[in-house]
Scaffold this motif. Structure first.
Motif, PDB file in Angstrom:
ATOM      1  N   UNK A  27       1.136 -10.854  34.249  1.00  0.00           N
ATOM      2  CA  UNK A  27       1.463 -12.249  33.947  1.00  0.00           C
ATOM      3  C   UNK A  27       0.875 -13.159  35.028  1.00  0.00           C
ATOM      4  N   UNK A  28       0.239 -14.252  34.559  1.00  0.00           N
ATOM      5  CA  UNK A  28      -0.473 -15.156  35.469  1.00  0.00           C
ATOM      6  C   UNK A  28       0.237 -16.503  35.541  1.00  0.00           C
ATOM      7  N   UNK A  29       0.421 -16.992  36.751  1.00  0.00           N
ATOM      8  CA  UNK A  29       0.983 -18.322  36.981  1.00  0.00           C
ATOM      9  C   UNK A  29      -0.089 -19.153  37.693  1.00  0.00           C
ATOM     10  N   UNK A  30      -0.559 -20.235  37.044  1.00  0.00           N
ATOM     11  CA  UNK A  30      -1.526 -21.119  37.717  1.00  0.00           C
ATOM     12  C   UNK A  30      -0.763 -22.030  38.670  1.00  0.00           C
ATOM     13  N   UNK A  31      -1.041 -21.917  39.949  1.00  0.00           N
ATOM     14  CA  UNK A  31      -0.333 -22.719  40.964  1.00  0.00           C
ATOM     15  C   UNK A  31      -1.032 -24.055  41.179  1.00  0.00           C
ATOM     16  N   UNK A  32      -2.359 -24.033  41.298  1.00  0.00           N
ATOM     17  CA  UNK A  32      -3.090 -25.268  41.574  1.00  0.00           C
ATOM     18  C   UNK A  32      -4.568 -25.026  41.313  1.00  0.00           C
ATOM     19  N   UNK A  33      -5.277 -26.108  41.014  1.00  0.00           N
ATOM     20  CA  UNK A  33      -6.734 -26.012  40.834  1.00  0.00           C
ATOM     21  C   UNK A  33      -7.338 -27.373  41.160  1.00  0.00           C
ATOM     22  N   UNK A  34      -8.523 -27.350  41.780  1.00  0.00           N
ATOM     23  CA  UNK A  34      -9.209 -28.606  42.095  1.00  0.00           C
ATOM     24  C   UNK A  34     -10.706 -28.333  42.205  1.00  0.00           C
ATOM     25  N   UNK A  44     -27.117 -32.250  53.997  1.00  0.00           N
ATOM     26  CA  UNK A  44     -26.576 -30.898  53.851  1.00  0.00           C
ATOM     27  C   UNK A  44     -25.429 -30.614  54.816  1.00  0.00           C
ATOM     28  N   UNK A  45     -25.560 -31.062  56.070  1.00  0.00           N
ATOM     29  CA  UNK A  45     -24.502 -30.749  57.027  1.00  0.00           C
ATOM     30  C   UNK A  45     -23.178 -31.408  56.626  1.00  0.00           C
ATOM     31  N   UNK A  46     -23.257 -32.640  56.129  1.00  0.00           N
ATOM     32  CA  UNK A  46     -22.045 -33.329  55.674  1.00  0.00           C
ATOM     33  C   UNK A  46     -21.450 -32.632  54.445  1.00  0.00           C
ATOM     34  N   UNK A  47     -22.318 -32.114  53.558  1.00  0.00           N
ATOM     35  CA  UNK A  47     -21.841 -31.423  52.357  1.00  0.00           C
ATOM     36  C   UNK A  47     -21.066 -30.157  52.739  1.00  0.00           C
ATOM     37  N   UNK A  48     -21.666 -29.364  53.634  1.00  0.00           N
ATOM     38  CA  UNK A  48     -21.006 -28.113  54.030  1.00  0.00           C
ATOM     39  C   UNK A  48     -19.709 -28.393  54.781  1.00  0.00           C
ATOM     40  N   UNK A  49     -19.690 -29.465  55.572  1.00  0.00           N
ATOM     41  CA  UNK A  49     -18.483 -29.816  56.320  1.00  0.00           C
ATOM     42  C   UNK A  49     -17.361 -30.232  55.365  1.00  0.00           C
ATOM     43  N   UNK A  50     -17.696 -31.004  54.345  1.00  0.00           N
ATOM     44  CA  UNK A  50     -16.699 -31.433  53.358  1.00  0.00           C
ATOM     45  C   UNK A  50     -16.080 -30.232  52.654  1.00  0.00           C
ATOM     46  N   UNK A  51     -16.935 -29.283  52.251  1.00  0.00           N
ATOM     47  CA  UNK A  51     -16.437 -28.097  51.547  1.00  0.00           C
ATOM     48  C   UNK A  51     -15.638 -27.206  52.492  1.00  0.00           C
ATOM     49  N   UNK A  52     -16.092 -27.089  53.742  1.00  0.00           N
ATOM     50  CA  UNK A  52     -15.358 -26.281  54.723  1.00  0.00           C
ATOM     51  C   UNK A  52     -13.970 -26.866  54.961  1.00  0.00           C
ATOM     52  N   UNK A  53     -13.893 -28.185  55.094  1.00  0.00           N
ATOM     53  CA  UNK A  53     -12.591 -28.827  55.298  1.00  0.00           C
ATOM     54  C   UNK A  53     -11.683 -28.591  54.082  1.00  0.00           C
ATOM     55  N   UNK A  54     -12.270 -28.644  52.879  1.00  0.00           N
ATOM     56  CA  UNK A  54     -11.485 -28.451  51.658  1.00  0.00           C
ATOM     57  C   UNK A  54     -10.944 -27.019  51.569  1.00  0.00           C
ATOM     58  N   UNK A  55     -11.782 -26.032  51.868  1.00  0.00           N
ATOM     59  CA  UNK A  55     -11.318 -24.642  51.755  1.00  0.00           C
ATOM     60  C   UNK A  55     -10.328 -24.323  52.875  1.00  0.00           C
ATOM     61  N   UNK A  56     -10.550 -24.886  54.061  1.00  0.00           N
ATOM     62  CA  UNK A  56      -9.584 -24.683  55.155  1.00  0.00           C
ATOM     63  C   UNK A  56      -8.202 -25.192  54.726  1.00  0.00           C
ATOM     64  N   UNK A  57      -8.154 -26.396  54.179  1.00  0.00           N
ATOM     65  CA  UNK A  57      -6.876 -26.994  53.765  1.00  0.00           C
ATOM     66  C   UNK A  57      -6.248 -26.188  52.628  1.00  0.00           C
ATOM     67  N   UNK A  59      -6.650 -22.941  51.908  1.00  0.00           N
ATOM     68  CA  UNK A  59      -6.122 -21.650  52.374  1.00  0.00           C
ATOM     69  C   UNK A  59      -4.857 -21.849  53.206  1.00  0.00           C
ATOM     70  N   UNK A  60      -4.841 -22.885  54.028  1.00  0.00           N
ATOM     71  CA  UNK A  60      -3.648 -23.140  54.849  1.00  0.00           C
ATOM     72  C   UNK A  60      -2.461 -23.521  53.974  1.00  0.00           C
ATOM     73  N   UNK A  61      -2.735 -24.264  52.901  1.00  0.00           N
ATOM     74  CA  UNK A  61      -1.649 -24.707  52.023  1.00  0.00           C
ATOM     75  C   UNK A  61      -1.105 -23.550  51.183  1.00  0.00           C
ATOM     76  N   UNK A  62      -2.013 -22.723  50.646  1.00  0.00           N
ATOM     77  CA  UNK A  62      -1.585 -21.745  49.634  1.00  0.00           C
ATOM     78  C   UNK A  62      -1.404 -20.321  50.159  1.00  0.00           C
TER      79      UNK A  62
END
Lengths: 200, 200
Positions: A27-34, A44-57, A59-62
Motif C-alpha cells: 500500500x502506497x501513501x503519497x506524502x508530498x510531491x513538487x 549553470x552554477x546557479x541552476x545546480x545550487x537551486x536544485x541542491x538547496x531544494x533536495x537538501x530541504x 531530505x531534511x524535511x522528509x
C-alpha cells in the motif's frame, strides 16, 4: 512499518521530487510531491545550487529511508544528458552526506513496475500513479508523476544500490540470498501481484 | 595582484586539483597540486562524497578567485562520461556555494593555450607545465598536470563563465568590449606572446 522513499526525476529545468510511504503489503501513501528547477537561460552554477538547496530541504524535511533516482544513460538526449548527469551528481551527494542509500532505476524498470509495461506512455504512468496513490488526477507536470512512479517502483522492489548499477543488475550480482527478509517478502508479493497491479 | 585559479580535471577515479597564481604579466606560480578520487569498485555515493570533501577542503584552503574546469562532452568516452559529469556537478556546486565563478574549458582550448597546439600529447602538456611553472619535472600523474594546465590556460585567458558554454563561446556572446581592462590586457599579452610561449 512503512518504507519512506524519496523519488527524484532529475533535470536542470524540471527536477521532480516525491516522497511516498510504502507498506510491506504494497500500500502506497503519497506524502508530498513538487518540482524544483530553473529556467534554461540561468547560469549553470546557479541552476545546480537551486536544485541542491531544494533536495537538501526535501531530505531534511522528509527523512527518507532511501532515495530512488532515475539512472542516466550516456546514450540519452545529447543536448541534456550532461546537465542531467550533473544534477544526479548533486542529488547523490546530498543523500550521501546524510547516509541515505541511493537506488538507481531505469525508466523501463519504473514503467514496468508501475504499469506492467516497460513501454508505457507518460499518460499511462500518470494514470497508474493516481490510481495507486488514490488521487483524483495524476500529479502534474509529468516530471512530478515520474518522481512518484520512481518512488513507488523502488518501494515495491525494495532493493537499494549505491552505484551506477541498476537495481536489477545489483540483484543479479548480489544474489537474492543477500536480500533482507523484508526485501524477499516484497519480491514474492510483487511476483504474485504483478498481473493484478497491471489490471487495476 | 595575481589571479588565483583552481584548476580541476574531473574524474571519479582520479580528479586532478591544482591552484596557481597568474600575474598580469602572465608569470605563473604553482601553489599546490594533488589528485583526489576513489578506486573503481567503490560505491558511487561514496566516490562523489570523497571528491566533494576534497574540493570543499581545497577551495576553503586556497580561496581562489575562479575555478577552471574541463568541459565534459556527451560524445566523450561512453563508459566514463556519466560519472565524470556527475563529478563536475559536485565541483560546480562546491564553487557556487562559495560564490566562486566557474569557467569551463575544452581540452583543445587548454592544449592550445599551454603548448600552442590543440593536438598536444599528454607528455607535451606535462613538459610545458613544468617549464611554465619552473619545475624540475611535470606534476604526476597526468591528471595533476592537466589540472595545472587548465588553471594556467584560464589565467592566461582571464575569462570566466558560469554556464555549460566554453569560454570562447562566452567571449563570442558577450563581446570583448564587456571584458574587464585586466582581461583585455591579458588577451593582448597572450596574442603578442603566443609564439614565444610555444617556443619556450
Amino acid at each position: 512499518m512503512a518504507l519512506r522513499v524519496v523519488g527524484v526525476d532529475p533535470g536542470l529545468t524540471r527536477c521532480g521530487l516525491s516522497v511516498v510511504d510504502v507498506a510491506a503489503n504494497r500500500k502506497v501513501e503519497l506524502i508530498d510531491v513538487t518540482v524544483a528547477g530553473t529556467p534554461p537561460g540561468t547560469p549553470l552554477d546557479a541552476r545546480l545550487l537551486t536544485i541542491a538547496d531544494a533536495i537538501d530541504a526535501w531530505l531534511d524535511k522528509h527523512q527518507p529511508d532511501v532515495l530512488a533516482l532515475e539512472r542516466v544513460f550516456a546514450s540519452a538526449n545529447v543536448s541534456t544528458v550532461i546537465g542531467t548527469a550533473q544534477v544526479t551528481g548533486v542529488i547523490i551527494l546530498a543523500a550521501a552526506r546524510r547516509n541515505i542509500p541511493v537506488a538507481l532505476h531505469t525508466p523501463t524498470e519504473v514503467k514496468a513496475a508501475v504499469t506492467g509495461s516497460g513501454q508505457a506512455t507518460k499518460a499511462a504512468i500518470g494514470k497508474m500513479v493516481a490510481k495507486i496513490c488514490r488521487l483524483d488526477e495524476p500529479p502534474k507536470p509529468a516530471d512530478a508523476a515520474d518522481a512518484v512512479a520512481l518512488a513507488i517502483a523502488h518501494g515495491w522492489r525494495g532493493a537499494a544500490v549505491g552505484s551506477n548499477a541498476s537495481a536489477s543488475e545489483s540483484a543479479a550480482r548480489t544474489g537474492s540470498q543477500q536480500l533482507t527478509a523484508a526485501q524477499q517478502a516484497w519480491i514474492a508479493a510483487e511476483a504474485s501481484s504483478k498481473h493484478r497491479a497491471a489490471r487495476r
